[in-house]
Design an enzyme around this catalytic site. Structure first.
Site, mmCIF file in Angstrom:
data_model
loop_
_atom_site.group_PDB
_atom_site.id
_atom_site.type_symbol
_atom_site.label_atom_id
_atom_site.label_comp_id
_atom_site.label_asym_id
_atom_site.label_seq_id
_atom_site.Cartn_x
_atom_site.Cartn_y
_atom_site.Cartn_z
ATOM 1 N N ASN A 1 61.880 27.256 60.069
ATOM 2 C CA ASN A 1 60.984 26.982 58.863
ATOM 3 C C ASN A 1 60.020 28.172 58.905
ATOM 4 O O ASN A 1 59.391 28.410 59.875
ATOM 5 C CB ASN A 1 60.067 25.728 59.139
ATOM 6 C CG ASN A 1 59.237 25.479 58.006
ATOM 7 O OD1 ASN A 1 59.318 26.002 56.954
ATOM 8 N ND2 ASN A 1 58.219 24.719 58.529
ATOM 9 N N GLY A 2 59.804 28.816 57.548
ATOM 10 C CA GLY A 2 58.796 29.880 57.276
ATOM 11 C C GLY A 2 59.487 31.063 57.089
ATOM 12 O O GLY A 2 60.480 30.887 56.493
ATOM 13 N N CYS B 1 60.009 23.382 55.654
ATOM 14 C CA CYS B 1 61.445 22.864 55.678
ATOM 15 C C CYS B 1 61.189 21.630 56.654
ATOM 16 O O CYS B 1 60.070 21.652 57.242
ATOM 17 C CB CYS B 1 62.286 23.779 56.208
ATOM 18 S SG CYS B 1 62.681 25.275 55.358
ATOM 19 N N LYS C 1 43.475 18.044 34.891
ATOM 20 C CA LYS C 1 43.527 17.437 36.100
ATOM 21 C C LYS C 1 42.821 16.019 35.947
ATOM 22 O O LYS C 1 43.261 15.034 36.356
ATOM 23 C CB LYS C 1 42.791 17.932 37.026
ATOM 24 C CG LYS C 1 43.523 19.071 37.739
ATOM 25 C CD LYS C 1 44.740 18.650 38.568
ATOM 26 C CE LYS C 1 46.113 19.578 38.641
ATOM 27 N NZ LYS C 1 46.647 19.942 37.525
ATOM 28 N N HIS D 1 29.817 27.189 18.251
ATOM 29 C CA HIS D 1 30.502 27.031 16.961
ATOM 30 C C HIS D 1 31.072 25.632 16.828
ATOM 31 O O HIS D 1 32.220 25.483 16.049
ATOM 32 C CB HIS D 1 31.776 28.131 17.076
ATOM 33 C CG HIS D 1 31.293 29.612 17.390
ATOM 34 N ND1 HIS D 1 30.599 30.304 16.470
ATOM 35 C CD2 HIS D 1 31.092 30.249 18.517
ATOM 36 C CE1 HIS D 1 30.296 31.457 16.819
ATOM 37 N NE2 HIS D 1 30.773 31.509 17.942
ATOM 38 N N TRP E 1 63.812 24.301 52.190
ATOM 39 C CA TRP E 1 63.117 24.686 51.049
ATOM 40 C C TRP E 1 63.326 26.068 51.164
ATOM 41 O O TRP E 1 62.668 26.703 51.732
ATOM 42 C CB TRP E 1 61.786 24.166 51.318
ATOM 43 C CG TRP E 1 60.951 24.436 49.747
ATOM 44 C CD1 TRP E 1 60.279 25.635 49.519
ATOM 45 C CD2 TRP E 1 61.074 23.520 48.514
ATOM 46 N NE1 TRP E 1 59.841 25.627 48.356
ATOM 47 C CE2 TRP E 1 60.243 24.560 47.562
ATOM 48 C CE3 TRP E 1 61.709 22.691 48.413
ATOM 49 C CZ2 TRP E 1 60.380 24.123 46.317
ATOM 50 C CZ3 TRP E 1 61.565 22.188 46.900
ATOM 51 C CH2 TRP E 1 60.901 22.699 46.025
ATOM 52 N N LYS F 1 57.216 14.674 37.331
ATOM 53 C CA LYS F 1 56.798 16.296 37.977
ATOM 54 C C LYS F 1 57.506 17.042 37.336
ATOM 55 O O LYS F 1 57.071 18.473 37.334
ATOM 56 C CB LYS F 1 57.601 16.087 39.439
ATOM 57 C CG LYS F 1 56.985 17.382 40.208
ATOM 58 C CD LYS F 1 55.546 17.472 40.427
ATOM 59 C CE LYS F 1 55.328 18.798 41.273
ATOM 60 N NZ LYS F 1 54.016 19.032 40.929
ATOM 61 N N ARG G 1 60.097 17.549 52.817
ATOM 62 C CA ARG G 1 59.461 18.762 53.054
ATOM 63 C C ARG G 1 60.436 19.855 52.583
ATOM 64 O O ARG G 1 60.038 21.175 52.624
ATOM 65 C CB ARG G 1 59.187 19.065 54.555
ATOM 66 C CG ARG G 1 58.461 18.103 55.085
ATOM 67 C CD ARG G 1 58.194 18.326 56.824
ATOM 68 N NE ARG G 1 57.991 19.469 56.996
ATOM 69 C CZ ARG G 1 56.645 20.052 57.253
ATOM 70 N NH1 ARG G 1 55.378 19.224 57.291
ATOM 71 N NH2 ARG G 1 56.442 21.469 57.432
ATOM 72 N N GLU H 1 42.016 24.033 33.303
ATOM 73 C CA GLU H 1 42.759 23.147 34.331
ATOM 74 C C GLU H 1 42.002 21.825 34.894
ATOM 75 O O GLU H 1 42.379 20.836 34.970
ATOM 76 C CB GLU H 1 43.027 24.116 35.430
ATOM 77 C CG GLU H 1 43.491 23.603 36.715
ATOM 78 C CD GLU H 1 45.110 22.940 36.414
ATOM 79 O OE1 GLU H 1 45.423 22.817 35.246
ATOM 80 O OE2 GLU H 1 45.411 22.517 37.384
ATOM 81 N N GLU I 1 44.960 13.972 33.592
ATOM 82 C CA GLU I 1 46.339 13.331 33.955
ATOM 83 C C GLU I 1 46.403 12.376 35.109
ATOM 84 O O GLU I 1 46.967 11.725 35.411
ATOM 85 C CB GLU I 1 47.313 14.686 34.395
ATOM 86 C CG GLU I 1 46.906 15.588 35.194
ATOM 87 C CD GLU I 1 47.953 16.554 35.580
ATOM 88 O OE1 GLU I 1 49.204 16.326 35.294
ATOM 89 O OE2 GLU I 1 47.348 17.628 36.028
HETATM 90 C C1 AGP Z 1 50.184 19.887 35.875
HETATM 91 O O1 AGP Z 1 49.386 19.150 36.873
HETATM 92 C C2 AGP Z 1 51.401 18.918 35.309
HETATM 93 N N1 AGP Z 1 52.026 18.562 36.290
HETATM 94 C C3 AGP Z 1 52.339 19.854 34.192
HETATM 95 O O2 AGP Z 1 51.276 20.190 33.228
HETATM 96 C C4 AGP Z 1 52.904 21.036 34.367
HETATM 97 O O3 AGP Z 1 52.118 22.156 35.113
HETATM 98 C C5 AGP Z 1 53.736 21.508 33.288
HETATM 99 O O4 AGP Z 1 54.828 20.411 33.090
HETATM 100 C C6 AGP Z 1 54.745 22.706 33.765
HETATM 101 O O5 AGP Z 1 55.617 22.393 34.857
HETATM 102 P P1 AGP Z 1 56.307 23.452 35.682
HETATM 103 O O6 AGP Z 1 55.382 24.472 36.267
HETATM 104 O O7 AGP Z 1 57.324 22.628 36.672
HETATM 105 O O8 AGP Z 1 57.030 24.453 34.511
#
Ligand code: AGP
Length: 614
Positions: free
Chosen positions: A101-102, A2, A488, A507, A75, A609, A27, A484, A491
């Site tokens: 905060n916490g 927070c 990374k 395969h 938060w 996001k 935050r 993953e 993206e």
């Molecule tokens: C991951 O780095 C991306 N930002 C994206 O794949 C994300 O994980 C996905 O859109 C799911 O988002 P969420 O966890 O908010 O549901």
């Protein structure tokens, strides 16, 4: 995580506090509030939603002038993000106002004490309990500083507390344990903040408080004591960041900052999740133990990185509970006419809690009368609100579009869910569960060790700056980490990258191998021997074809060096828990490579996001 601001000086406290909160809104931004000491009373205002909502209230109903005040942007961890749960919280008679905060781990027992004393509690928060305790201690005589010290010595968990006393406008008192707190030192005025962004516009002279310390600020000065009441010292320093750097705690990107916050985030994800005897307690899981015992199938649904957390969860949950566990991409789930019954537990993993594909999937599941449990980082968001139960990951706001601390705490929460189900269903003994919980509590240290070696990953990123394609190989729980790691890079560096189960190489994908092609290989711990040796064979095969092998392998696992162009050492952990340390080098690598390529790491092209459209 927070935003907290405190002020005492000769300026209008409301102006200083609100401006500080605006600098700290990253935050936490699900509610905000302010409290001012004025003429023997505390004047306060608080509102759910962004800071602008509070500013609107203050404009319509101004608070009286004051030169002593505190403020908070929240938060949420305990209690939904609404007006009542917003900070500040007041003691029973409104003499003490407190922001926090916490997480106060032992708030449940303290709540019973406060209620037994006849106090009326208005919110669902752990913070309000502390406000009542401090006011009760203050009423017995002495100063706010003494009351804070008396109460803090009883609190367990991770917290920063900041309080004012209606009857003493000369001071603001704050305390910290395992949570950030910094003092801004001015001329005839002093400041308190969650970080220097709170006061950097007024002073660059700062004092970092140490663990279990209490600070009292007045116009005249700053006094620091320990929770034991003895004089103590903070660490004085000059802030040479600009405001933008201050918001990122000196990092270049929010994402890099969030990568380095992971030890704290993991510790917070574990806070308050087991009792003194080591038994797991997931208080937000509002599905009864009997209902959990009737579950005969688990389906995990998620998208993107959250989906990979689900893949890791599958291995752990099936091993600990012996309940069949499927993992589905949320956007595919409801269109494949899934078999759902009242005994199916659908687990939705989502950092934002607003992903439309995942939301629509859980609505479908609930229409089929299945129970839905959300694993989410955003308190009060739509997906947990529409679920039967939730496990919050407590990672704090994740600003970078590429999920890092959100992902690692999703895995922690999924492990906790698997262990909790095993505890309820009796498929693991208490000592087995306690052993895994003990290993999870070691994870912050393991991750910190990898972060301490970040420069090696940065050097690797420099070497591979010209790469046009990168592959990632893993087996068992290492396979989702390969996926993953590839995501990374896609993206952030806009590079072709692909993750494979190493057993799949022969395969088809092995045709991709050519001289110089970088391939990250996640070598399983030797706990599952047949996997370890098979992974080593795969590395030999690709190396024989000229691949540039970057091998991630446990500390004392030798014999692979001759097939590795680069070795990245991982701490030795149990097989199922290896994804936690293993993902961190891949995050660091992707962040650094994207930075070198001149990309906007926090806001990668074409991405948002939270994907709130299907
Ligand atoms: C991951 O780095 C991306 N930002 C994206 O794949 C994300 O994980 C996905 O859109 C799911 O988002 P969420 O966890 O908010 O549901």
């Amino acid at each position: 995580m927070c935003g907290i601001v405190g002020y005492v000086g000769d300026k209008q406290a409301q102006d200083v506090v609100i401006e500080g909160l605006r600098r700290l809104e990253y935050r936490g931004y699900d509610s905000a509030g302010v409290a001012l000491v004025n003429d023997g009373s505390v004047a306060w205002a608080k509102r759910a939603g962004k800071l602008a909502n509070l500013e609107k209230v203050l404009a319509e109903s101004p608070l009286p002038g004051s030169t002593t005040g505190i403020g908070h942007t929240r938060w949420a961890t305990h209690g939904a993000p609404n007006d009542t749960n917003a900070h500040p919280h007041l003691g029973n008679h409104g003499r003490v106002a407190l922001v926090h905060n916490g997480i106060i781990e032992n708030f449940a027992e303290l709540r019973s004490e406060v209620e037994a004393a006849g106090d009326e509690l208005r919110s669902e928060t752990d913070t309000e309990i502390a406000a009542h305790l401090i006011e009760t201690a203050l009423a017995a005589g002495g100063t706010l500083t003494g009351a804070m010290q008396q109460v803090c010595s009883r609190l367990e968990g991770a917290f920063t507390l900041v309080a004012v006393d209606a009857e003493d406008p000369s001071r603001v008192v704050a305390a910290r344990r395992n949570s950030p707190l910094v003092v801004g030192i001015g001329e005839g005025e002093n400041f308190i903040g969650s970080d220097v962004a709170a006061f950097i516009e007024h002073t660059r002279e700062a004092l970092e408080l140490g663990q279990d310390q209490i600070v009292t600020i007045t116009r005249e000065g700053v006094e620091v004591i320990g929770f034991d009441g003895r004089p103590a010292e903070g660490t004085r320093y000059h802030v040479d960041w600009d405001l933008s750097a201050a918001e990122k705690d000196g990092f270049d990107w929010f994402m890099r900052k969030e990568i380095f916050e992971q030890p704290r985030a993991i510790a917070d994800a574990l806070l308050g999740r087991h009792d003194a005897e080591g038994r797991l307690q997931l208080d937000e899981v509002r599905i009864s133990d009997d209902e959990l015992r009737e579950v005969d199938k688990i389906i995990i649904i998620a998208c993107g990185t959250a989906f990979y957390a689900g893949l890791v969860a599958k291995y752990a949950i099936e091993h600990w509970t012996r309940v069949p566990c499927e993992v589905e991409l949320a956007h595919e789930f409801r269109y494949r006419d899934p078999i759902l019954t009242r005994s199916t537990l659908v687990v939705a993993i989502s950092q934002s809690g607003e992903t439309a594909d995942t939301l629509m999937a859980i609505r479908h599941a609930r229409q089929q009368r299945s129970k839905v449990l959300a694993i989410c980082n955003t308190n009060g968001s739509t997906i947990p609100r529409e679920s039967d139960a939730v496990i919050y990951t407590h990672a704090g706001p994740e600003i970078g579009v590429a999920s890092t601390k959100g992902f690692i705490t999703q895995m922690i929460a999924a492990y906790l869910l698997g262990l909790y189900l095993a505890q309820v269903r009796g498929t693991s003994y208490a000592d087995e569960i306690a052993r895994v919980v003990g290993e999870l509590r070691d994870m912050p240290g393991h991750v910190q060790r990898i972060l301490d070696g970040a420069d090696d990953l940065y050097a690797l990123a420099a070497e591979l700056e010209g790469a046009r394609s990168v592959l990632f190989l893993g087996r068992h729980v290492g396979f989702p980490i390969a996926l993953e790691g590839a995501l990374k890079l896609k993206e952030l560096a806009y590079l072709h990258a692909e993750g494979f189960a190493a057993g799949e190489l022969k395969h088809g994908p092995i045709a991709l191998i050519e001289p110089g092609l970088p391939v990250f290989c996640v070598v399983p711990p030797r706990g599952r021997d047949q996997l370890h040796d098979k992974m080593v064979s795969a590395i030999q095969e690709i190396r024989a074809r000229g691949a540039r092998t970057i091998v991630m392998v446990e500390d004392d696992d030798h014999g692979i060096e001759e097939f590795a162009d680069t070795i990245i050492r991982l701490p030795r952990v149990s097989t199922l828990l290896q994804p936690v340390p293993a993902v961190v080098p891949l995050q660091l690598f992707a962040c650094e490579l994207a930075t070198r390529l001149g990309h906007d790491v926090d806001q990668p092209r074409n991405l948002a996001k939270s994907v709130t459209v299907e």
